[in-house]
Design a protein around this motif. Sequence first.
Motif, PDB file in Angstrom:
ATOM      1  N   ASN A  66       0.831  -1.209   0.000  1.00 26.26           N
ATOM      2  CA  ASN A  66       0.000   0.000   0.000  1.00 26.26           C
ATOM      3  C   ASN A  66       0.866   1.260   0.000  1.00 26.26           C
ATOM      4  N   LYS A  67       1.939   1.235   0.752  1.00 29.09           N
ATOM      5  CA  LYS A  67       2.823   2.386   0.883  1.00 29.09           C
ATOM      6  C   LYS A  67       3.396   2.812  -0.466  1.00 29.09           C
ATOM      7  N   PHE A  68       3.734   1.806  -1.298  1.00 29.55           N
ATOM      8  CA  PHE A  68       4.355   2.104  -2.581  1.00 29.55           C
ATOM      9  C   PHE A  68       3.386   2.006  -3.762  1.00 29.55           C
ATOM     10  N   GLY A  69       2.104   1.821  -3.472  1.00 31.69           N
ATOM     11  CA  GLY A  69       1.090   1.798  -4.520  1.00 31.69           C
ATOM     12  C   GLY A  69       1.256   0.662  -5.514  1.00 31.69           C
ATOM     13  N   VAL A  70       1.655  -0.504  -5.011  1.00 32.92           N
ATOM     14  CA  VAL A  70       1.896  -1.676  -5.869  1.00 32.92           C
ATOM     15  C   VAL A  70       0.826  -2.724  -5.598  1.00 32.92           C
ATOM     16  N   ASP A  71       0.336  -3.356  -6.667  1.00 25.61           N
ATOM     17  CA  ASP A  71      -0.680  -4.394  -6.508  1.00 25.61           C
ATOM     18  C   ASP A  71      -0.144  -5.567  -5.693  1.00 25.61           C
ATOM     19  N   TYR A  72      -1.033  -6.165  -4.903  1.00 26.00           N
ATOM     20  CA  TYR A  72      -0.654  -7.308  -4.080  1.00 26.00           C
ATOM     21  C   TYR A  72      -0.260  -8.514  -4.943  1.00 26.00           C
ATOM     22  N   PRO A  73       0.509  -9.444  -4.377  1.00 22.89           N
ATOM     23  CA  PRO A  73       0.746 -10.725  -5.058  1.00 22.89           C
ATOM     24  C   PRO A  73      -0.577 -11.453  -5.251  1.00 22.89           C
ATOM     25  N   LYS A  74      -0.586 -12.420  -6.151  1.00 23.27           N
ATOM     26  CA  LYS A  74      -1.801 -13.194  -6.391  1.00 23.27           C
ATOM     27  C   LYS A  74      -1.451 -14.667  -6.570  1.00 23.27           C
ATOM     28  N   ASP A  75      -2.469 -15.505  -6.457  1.00 17.85           N
ATOM     29  CA  ASP A  75      -2.275 -16.934  -6.671  1.00 17.85           C
ATOM     30  C   ASP A  75      -1.838 -17.185  -8.120  1.00 17.85           C
ATOM     31  N   GLY A  76      -1.014 -18.207  -8.305  1.00 15.43           N
ATOM     32  CA  GLY A  76      -0.658 -18.651  -9.653  1.00 15.43           C
ATOM     33  C   GLY A  76       0.548 -17.971 -10.258  1.00 15.43           C
ATOM     34  N   MET A  77       1.296 -17.189  -9.488  1.00 19.54           N
ATOM     35  CA  MET A  77       2.461 -16.519 -10.050  1.00 19.54           C
ATOM     36  C   MET A  77       3.616 -17.493 -10.252  1.00 19.54           C
ATOM     37  N   THR A  78       4.455 -17.202 -11.253  1.00 21.05           N
ATOM     38  CA  THR A  78       5.705 -17.934 -11.417  1.00 21.05           C
ATOM     39  C   THR A  78       6.787 -17.238 -10.594  1.00 21.05           C
ATOM     40  N   TRP A  79       7.918 -17.882 -10.463  1.00 17.93           N
ATOM     41  CA  TRP A  79       9.015 -17.261  -9.729  1.00 17.93           C
ATOM     42  C   TRP A  79       9.542 -16.017 -10.447  1.00 17.93           C
ATOM     43  N   ASP A  80       9.599 -16.067 -11.753  1.00 16.24           N
ATOM     44  CA  ASP A  80      10.077 -14.893 -12.497  1.00 16.24           C
ATOM     45  C   ASP A  80       9.156 -13.697 -12.262  1.00 16.24           C
ATOM     46  N   GLN A  81       7.844 -13.939 -12.255  1.00 12.97           N
ATOM     47  CA  GLN A  81       6.890 -12.862 -11.997  1.00 12.97           C
ATOM     48  C   GLN A  81       7.041 -12.333 -10.574  1.00 12.97           C
TER      49      GLN A  81
END
Length: 430
Positions: free
Chosen positions: A168-183
């Motif tokens: 929230n502090k940096f205005g970045v979307d939260y992680p989500k299910d199904g991500m790869t390690w590169d993502q």
Amino acid sequence: MVTKKTMLLSMIGLVLVAGCAGQSENPGGTAGNPKEPEKAEPVTITAAVDGAYNEVFDTLLSRYVKEKYPHITLSLMRPAEGNTLDNLIIAGTIPDIIFTFNGNLSSYRTKGLLYDMTALIQENNFNLDRFETNYIDDVKIASTNGELFALPYETTFHALYYNKTIFNKFGVDYPKDGMTWDQTVELGKRVTRYESGTQYRGLDPGAGIIWISQPLSLAAVDYKTDKASINNEGWKKIFELVNAMYSIPGNKPVGNVLNEFTKDKTLAMVGHLNIFSALQPAEKEGLEWDVVQYPSFPEKPNIYGNSSVYVGTITQASKHKKAALQVLDVLTSQEFQTARAKSGSITTLKSEAVQKSFGADMPFLQGKNVAGIFKSKPVSYPVASQYRPKAENIAKAKFTEYTEGTIDVNTALARAEEEINKMIEAEKQK
């Protein structure tokens, strides 16, 4: 006048009634052991913990054992009091039961601790169908001829935990299910910042190169040949991936990773096991967190690493093997497993009722994405060489040299291979 025929029928009726009275329903997949003798001799079953002692587990299991088998007293030895497994072996005081994880079983073979429970289980009508098949398979990694040296009672999981406040502090979307390690690495870059005198780290895999290598079924030692198996493309991929995380400016590990996440609140994401017991007090201290599915590799979607299976094993030296099995009966009963699941433990039972009770006594999990945890499955637990721990320590040391820039990745792997082989040869000479 009572005839002989009438007397005979009456006797048959009494036998049938007695037989019915001796039967009881066996709800929840409990062991189905024969009826206990009315005057069973009192017995104390000693148990050692080859790992971290848990007082809540000790108290709960002791109570459940006493309720079902009043003649049994369970004495769980505390490692902090000097009762470590190695100390007990040296003293010649072998416990009846050892609580450990399946990865330790192979090392018990050379210590003369392993006991094949197959016949004991059959003689006492212990129902193995209560368990998920894969966990029985994971226990049998120590077997050479199908022996069953232990019973699984709990397991763990891998998940990605994140600090909502940092995102929230940096205005970045939260992680989500199904991500790869590169993502996940790319997301970590966006929340690795130095802000107002505080360095925020974006991502840590939790255990360096080890956990993250497991979904690819990589081993530092080939258990069949007792030769290093680390100088290859698979391990190179892992070294480079974790190095990519640590190479993010400001993201190199600086201390205890769990403390960074739960206490310092400076780590945005961490891949870890079941850390709910640490998250509950951290939440009271202001940590806003949630959890998502463990990241995976494209070639191994929805797969995380080794799911350490906690087991109870009866030792070869035990003089009370039947009573020890009765303790394991309670340990793996639906009743005890439900109580443990409610407090956040993952059961090894098939029972949907037990599985659905997960976290029921943990109000702080309400509203959390707990379902994401269960979207991934573990790999089959590998058959491991007895030299695995020392080989992995060598691998980690060479990885550190690589991340510090003193050697390149190919040199790191080559030197790891050389040192692992030398270590194995030296160990064989002891």
